[in-house]
Design an enzyme around this catalytic site. Sequence first.
Site, PDB file in Angstrom:
ATOM      1  N   ASP A   1      -2.478   1.657  -4.889  1.00 24.57           N
ATOM      2  CA  ASP A   1      -3.750   1.977  -4.233  1.00 24.57           C
ATOM      3  C   ASP A   1      -4.813   0.953  -4.625  1.00 24.57           C
ATOM      4  O   ASP A   1      -4.606   0.092  -5.479  1.00 24.57           O
ATOM      5  CB  ASP A   1      -4.205   3.399  -4.582  1.00 24.57           C
ATOM      6  CG  ASP A   1      -4.322   3.633  -6.085  1.00 24.57           C
ATOM      7  OD1 ASP A   1      -4.711   2.689  -6.818  1.00 24.57           O
ATOM      8  OD2 ASP A   1      -4.029   4.747  -6.548  1.00 24.57           O
TER       9      ASP A   1
ATOM     10  N   HIS B   1       0.812  -1.222   0.000  1.00 22.35           N
ATOM     11  CA  HIS B   1       0.000   0.000   0.000  1.00 22.35           C
ATOM     12  C   HIS B   1       0.841   1.266   0.000  1.00 22.35           C
ATOM     13  O   HIS B   1       0.288   2.372  -0.079  1.00 22.35           O
ATOM     14  CB  HIS B   1      -0.933   0.000   1.211  1.00 22.35           C
ATOM     15  CG  HIS B   1      -2.268   0.623   0.927  1.00 22.35           C
ATOM     16  ND1 HIS B   1      -2.521   1.401  -0.180  1.00 22.35           N
ATOM     17  CD2 HIS B   1      -3.429   0.596   1.623  1.00 22.35           C
ATOM     18  CE1 HIS B   1      -3.766   1.810  -0.168  1.00 22.35           C
ATOM     19  NE2 HIS B   1      -4.351   1.344   0.929  1.00 22.35           N
TER      20      HIS B   1
END
Length: 464
Positions: free
Chosen positions: A438, A434
């Site tokens: 995304d 992350h």
Amino acid sequence: MAGLIQRHGSVLVRRFLTNGKRITNRALAVTQFHTSAQLDKTVSFNLSDIGEGIREVTVKEWFVKEGDVVEQFDNLCEVQSDKASVTITSRYDGKILKLHKMVDEIALVGKPLLDFDVEDEEGEDSSSSSGESSSDEEEVKVQAVAAGGAAAAATAASVISSGKVLATPAVRRIAMENKVDLREVKPSGKNGRVLKGDVLEFLNIIPQGTVKPHPTLAQAKPTTAAPCPKSMETVVPLKGVAKAMYKSMSESLKIPHFAYSDEIDVSQLVKVREALKAEALARGVKLTYMPFFVKAASNALKEFPIVNSSFDEPNESVVYKSYHNISIAMHTPQGLVVPNVKNVDSKSILQIAAELNALQERGAKGTLTPDDFVNGTFSLSNIGIIGGTYTHPCIMAPQVAIGAIGQTKVLPRFDASGNVVPAHIINVSWSADHRIIDGVTMASFSNAWKRQLENPNLFLLTAQ
């Protein structure tokens, strides 16, 4: 027992002391040094770097033993790194003096693996070598008083062979020169090994009981104490593949993961694979669903190249990879391994299937090489062959994404006309880094992968 060594010119005299007193009831031999243009030289054979940042390996098997004479390129041993098995070969002609590591012990890169006795043509002084300072290799000659001088020397070579007795060459020499059958000597060493002191006790050169028996050979003392719970536990140190998994997963969980899952109807893919299976087998290739999953992932990576990247944390930068080396998690007798299929983007589904078959065969035999693991860019795990629906796979650093495919199930679904029909359904679980990926990117990548599997005809639109 201690030994005193005195040098007088070219003569080396060894005396044995017991409890500080000189032994006088035995004649001690004198060893002469002779000058020669060709001397023996002890060389340590260090474990060389086998690549991929590997710093330690586990010794799986020795093909030689101490005392063996080998030539260059002869196989010495097989070692298991955290990624693959490697056979170590000799770079010398010579005699093996010492094995520094036993089977299942850890060997470090750059540290001695074994010692060689090689011929030194230039006559260099090898007195500082590890072989001469080793007490196990010290040449001690003890002659019994009862032996009849020259007659004893003439019959020394006729001593009974002790091939089934564990003993070092130095101990065997003492036994031979004193006409001792090692099978008659009570051993005190580990695993029933006859030590130098055992022979000296047998010859009454040192008092009986000077050498303490190894604990495994000593008679157990009776006890009435209740068994300790610890005695019912088994401690198994991590090694090989298990140790590699410990290290890689520890690194993996430093990455901030996020997960995304979806459902795919692979009914059309099931039909295509069934139609092609016999033809692929006729070409010597076993065709499973995995080559389709791998090729679909490669095509999707072309649309979303950041999923095929790695994150350079020290420089806070993303490294994009133009090649698709897709790692495949495999269960083997040694544990979980993750080799990769190279350059999937330029291979056909049949070629991918052939390479997967080869990797699985080498994995089952434990013969995967470091090259099978190097430079992976993206990972897939087909946990469905065991069972399960959803999972949360761990990213293989430095990669940034991984997918885990669940079990194929036949479930009721609605078709385009609203009728309930049986459908072959699989579930996929993605994990992504992350820090650079995304949710929208990962969902879009998953949709591109899903679209090809639900409509296999789209594979015909790719060059390979």
